[in-house]
Enzyme design. Structure first.
Site, PDB file in Angstrom:
ATOM      1  N   HIS A  37       0.839  -1.212   0.000  1.00 41.49           N
ATOM      2  CA  HIS A  37       0.000   0.000   0.000  1.00 41.49           C
ATOM      3  C   HIS A  37       0.873   1.261   0.000  1.00 41.49           C
ATOM      4  CE1 HIS A  37      -2.850  -2.836   2.216  1.00 41.49           C
ATOM      5  NE2 HIS A  37      -3.588  -2.420   1.210  1.00 41.49           N
ATOM      6  N   SER A 187       0.168  -8.989   1.309  1.00 42.68           N
ATOM      7  CA  SER A 187      -1.292  -8.962   1.352  1.00 42.68           C
ATOM      8  C   SER A 187      -1.718  -8.854   2.805  1.00 42.68           C
ATOM      9  CB  SER A 187      -1.829 -10.279   0.774  1.00 42.68           C
ATOM     10  OG  SER A 187      -3.175 -10.471   1.176  1.00 42.68           O
TER      11      SER A 187
END
Ligand code: PAF
Length: 282
Positions: A37, A187
């Site tokens: 991210h 993830s």
């Protein structure tokens, strides 16, 4: 960093930025932020004058028996990471803000075709939920650019198609997958894995690399490659959802004449569903 939790405050902030002639980069997330991210945030910062991140665990994209309740919510750590990246604002809408009439009465966005295969087939309604929430967020944030990870390669294609088909005034950027040194794709769901499972999960990347090499060397027997990879990974303890070689634009099974392919996989390690992909140019 401004913390925005109402649509009215968001409109005011974005309006101020736009009136000052500043470009807006947007990173939509479901939180539990990791380096993947943060790479999206870095890309947005390099490309835009202002960067806003949304954190919203979107109930509409989870199936009935999926991990909506268990999905990790780590808002304070997330905020600290975003501050460290120099993010200008974080938007934290509530479920009631996003779906005021409730999920069942909500107008939705459906991208046909591409939403029905692979993850769309395994998770019915998932891409409808993604397309709907992302189009709502685009309407709220009015970004010039939006940034998504290539780890969710099919999701990225769904969003690109939606933005094109609905003439949305936003440029969609795909950002390469961030991996652990073992090769495991980063993830939020990796947090469900034990250390031992994580080590095994890195086998997914090795298996995809072997498939890629075989294809680059001229092997076009995709069915056999898929079947032998499934057998290999099942032997290592995975439960197969799919291992496929597909056309990178259509997501249909690859043909021998396709030049841009993507190996897409979804496998369960215990209860955790892991997805990954790797592109191949032949
Ligand atoms: O990739 C995700 O985190 C989500 O699917 C997204 C794009 C934020 C929509 O909820």
């Amino acid at each position: 960093m401004k913390v925005i939790d109402s649509t009215a405050a968001l409109r005011e902030l974005i309006g101020d930025w736009k009136r000052s002639g500043l470009s807006v980069g947007f990173v939509p997330t479901m939180g539990n932020l990791h380096d993947g991210h943060l790479k999206l945030v870095k890309r947005a910062k390099a490309h835009n004058d202002k960067v806003i991140v949304s954190i919203f665990v979107n109930p509409m994209q989870f199936g009935k028996n999926e991990d909506l309740d268990a999905y990790p919510r780590t808002i304070e750590q997330d905020k600290a990471k975003l501050v460290a990246e120099g993010t200008d604002a974080v938007f934290l809408p509530s479920v009631a803000d996003m779906y005021p009439a409730g999920l069942d009465a909500q107008t939705f966005v459906e991208v046909p075709g591409i939403s029905d295969v692979l993850c769309g087939a395994s998770r019915p309604g998932h891409f409808r939920g993604v397309a709907t929430v992302v189009s709502k967020l685009f309407n709220m944030v009015q970004p010039d650019d939006a940034f998504f990870g290539e780890k969710d390669f099919q999701q990225l294609a769904v969003i690109r198609t939606m933005a094109r088909d609905l003439s949305m005034a936003v440029t969609i950027h795909g950002v390469p997958t961030e991996r652990e040194t073992s090769g495991l794709a980063m993830s939020s769901r990796n947090g469900y894995l034990s250390e031992e499972e994580k080590a095994t999960a890195s086998e997914i990347y090795q298996a995809m690399q072997r498939m890629k090499l075989a294809i680059e060397k001229g092997n076009k027997n995709f069915d056999e490659l898929e079947a032998s990879t499934v057998a290999d990974l099942e032997e290592k303890g995975f439960r197969n959802d799919y291992v496929k070689v597909v056309n990178a634009s259509t997501f249909m099974p690859a043909s021998a004449t396709d030049a841009h392919l993507v190996i897409v996989v979804a496998l369960f390690m215990g209860k955790t569903r892991l997805i990954d992909n790797i592109q191949v140019h032949v």
